[in-house]
Design a protein around this motif. Sequence first.
Motif, short mmCIF file in Angstrom:
data_model
loop_
_atom_site.label_atom_id
_atom_site.label_comp_id
_atom_site.label_asym_id
_atom_site.label_seq_id
_atom_site.Cartn_x
_atom_site.Cartn_y
_atom_site.Cartn_z
N MET A 1 11.07 12.47 23.00
CA MET A 1 11.72 12.03 24.22
C MET A 1 12.83 11.02 23.88
O MET A 1 12.62 10.11 23.08
CB MET A 1 10.68 11.37 25.14
CG MET A 1 11.22 10.99 26.50
SD MET A 1 10.01 10.05 27.45
CE MET A 1 8.61 11.17 27.38
N LYS A 2 13.98 11.19 24.52
CA LYS A 2 15.11 10.30 24.24
C LYS A 2 15.19 9.19 25.29
O LYS A 2 14.93 9.41 26.47
CB LYS A 2 16.41 11.09 24.23
CG LYS A 2 16.55 12.03 23.04
CD LYS A 2 17.92 12.69 23.03
CE LYS A 2 18.08 13.59 21.81
NZ LYS A 2 19.42 14.23 21.77
N TYR A 3 15.58 8.02 24.80
CA TYR A 3 15.74 6.86 25.66
C TYR A 3 17.12 6.24 25.42
O TYR A 3 17.64 6.26 24.30
CB TYR A 3 14.71 5.78 25.35
CG TYR A 3 13.30 6.07 25.84
CD1 TYR A 3 12.79 5.40 26.94
CD2 TYR A 3 12.49 6.98 25.18
CE1 TYR A 3 11.49 5.65 27.38
CE2 TYR A 3 11.19 7.24 25.62
CZ TYR A 3 10.70 6.56 26.72
OH TYR A 3 9.42 6.81 27.15
N GLN A 4 17.70 5.70 26.47
CA GLN A 4 18.89 4.87 26.34
C GLN A 4 18.40 3.43 26.19
O GLN A 4 17.74 2.89 27.08
CB GLN A 4 19.79 4.98 27.57
CG GLN A 4 21.04 4.12 27.51
CD GLN A 4 22.00 4.53 26.40
OE1 GLN A 4 22.07 5.71 26.05
NE2 GLN A 4 22.71 3.58 25.84
N GLU A 145 4.19 -0.23 19.35
CA GLU A 145 4.61 0.78 18.38
C GLU A 145 5.78 1.59 18.92
O GLU A 145 6.76 1.83 18.21
CB GLU A 145 3.44 1.70 18.07
CG GLU A 145 3.74 2.79 17.06
CD GLU A 145 2.51 3.61 16.70
OE1 GLU A 145 2.69 4.72 16.17
OE2 GLU A 145 1.38 3.14 16.93
N ASP A 146 5.71 1.99 20.18
CA ASP A 146 6.80 2.74 20.81
C ASP A 146 8.11 1.93 20.75
O ASP A 146 9.17 2.46 20.40
CB ASP A 146 6.49 3.04 22.28
CG ASP A 146 5.32 3.99 22.47
OD1 ASP A 146 5.01 4.77 21.54
OD2 ASP A 146 4.71 3.95 23.55
N VAL A 147 8.02 0.67 21.11
CA VAL A 147 9.21 -0.18 21.20
C VAL A 147 9.88 -0.33 19.83
O VAL A 147 11.11 -0.20 19.71
CB VAL A 147 8.84 -1.56 21.79
CG1 VAL A 147 9.94 -2.57 21.52
CG2 VAL A 147 8.56 -1.42 23.28
N LEU A 148 9.11 -0.58 18.80
CA LEU A 148 9.70 -0.74 17.47
C LEU A 148 10.37 0.55 17.02
O LEU A 148 11.46 0.53 16.42
CB LEU A 148 8.65 -1.18 16.46
CG LEU A 148 8.32 -2.67 16.47
CD1 LEU A 148 7.23 -2.98 15.44
CD2 LEU A 148 9.55 -3.51 16.19
N LYS A 149 9.76 1.69 17.28
CA LYS A 149 10.36 2.96 16.88
C LYS A 149 11.64 3.23 17.66
O LYS A 149 12.62 3.74 17.11
CB LYS A 149 9.35 4.09 17.07
CG LYS A 149 8.20 4.02 16.08
CD LYS A 149 7.28 5.23 16.15
CE LYS A 149 6.23 5.17 15.05
NZ LYS A 149 5.41 6.38 14.95
N LEU A 150 11.67 2.86 18.94
CA LEU A 150 12.87 3.06 19.74
C LEU A 150 14.00 2.11 19.33
O LEU A 150 15.18 2.44 19.47
CB LEU A 150 12.55 2.88 21.23
CG LEU A 150 11.75 4.00 21.88
CD1 LEU A 150 11.32 3.62 23.29
CD2 LEU A 150 12.57 5.30 21.91
N LEU A 216 11.58 8.93 20.81
CA LEU A 216 10.14 8.70 20.70
C LEU A 216 9.45 10.06 20.69
O LEU A 216 9.45 10.78 21.69
CB LEU A 216 9.65 7.87 21.89
CG LEU A 216 8.21 7.36 21.81
CD1 LEU A 216 8.02 6.45 20.62
CD2 LEU A 216 7.84 6.64 23.11
N GLU A 217 8.91 10.41 19.53
CA GLU A 217 8.24 11.69 19.41
C GLU A 217 6.84 11.62 20.01
O GLU A 217 6.14 10.63 19.84
CB GLU A 217 8.16 12.11 17.93
CG GLU A 217 9.52 12.32 17.29
CD GLU A 217 9.38 12.83 15.87
OE1 GLU A 217 8.33 13.40 15.56
OE2 GLU A 217 10.33 12.66 15.09
N VAL A 218 6.47 12.69 20.68
CA VAL A 218 5.15 12.76 21.28
C VAL A 218 4.20 13.36 20.25
O VAL A 218 4.45 14.42 19.68
CB VAL A 218 5.15 13.65 22.54
CG1 VAL A 218 3.75 13.76 23.12
CG2 VAL A 218 6.12 13.08 23.57
N VAL A 219 3.12 12.65 19.99
CA VAL A 219 2.15 13.12 19.01
C VAL A 219 1.37 14.28 19.59
O VAL A 219 0.80 14.20 20.67
CB VAL A 219 1.18 11.99 18.61
CG1 VAL A 219 0.16 12.48 17.61
CG2 VAL A 219 1.96 10.81 18.04
#
Length: 223
Positions: A1-4, A145-150, A216-219
């Motif tokens: 999933m892509k985020y701005q 974890e999501d935030v650091l990866k983004l 953010l890749e969905v596991v």
Amino acid sequence: MKYQVTIKSAYSVDEIEDYWTNEDYVQLLEKFDYPDASDADTASLKELLFMAISDFEPKEAAVIVLTYKLSEQLNEGQIQQISNDMFLDKVCEEYPEIGLHSKLFHVNQLLFKAYNGTFPNAKATIVKCSFAPLEEENVKELTKEDVLKLLSNGLSESTLIKRLFDQAMSQNAPFPEANDILWDLSTTDNINYTIITSEYWLNREDLIASEFEGVLEVVAEAE
């Protein structure tokens, strides 16, 4: 999933407001032999604690505060060793158990201010940012974890987090260390977030872009 991803502000502080509570100050005052601490004016508790601490030798004071805050995680020998090391190094950045960095930072800065610089001065970083999913219906609360990866695409390659955890930051891999690297993550709407971490892990210069896309890749769940 892509985020701005948008970085709204990033700045350094030498203490996190409201970390130490009035109850903390009262209990610490009692440990520093201040009489009737519970009857003191709440507005003056911090100043009274600094005065009480200054009557003790710095190493002795360090042991008292470390014991108060970390006696469940550290034994007496470890506390004695840290109390010695705190004069020479920023233990809150270098201690091998990164899960203790946050508490060690707060202890260090309390002592730094009480003794007006006897201990090294450490810094924390506060980042205010937003993560807007390109598919609006997929808004969810992000984990540390999501935030650091983004954030990865907006960080310098020399950033310590990327150098130590490159695979976890850039690939669909577990990143349990994220929970200790980011001390606090808060949001009211699942889009705008406030991040608190150590300047050791992330500082303003590490953020090389103010707007960028993150993925953010969905596991996939195992069958």
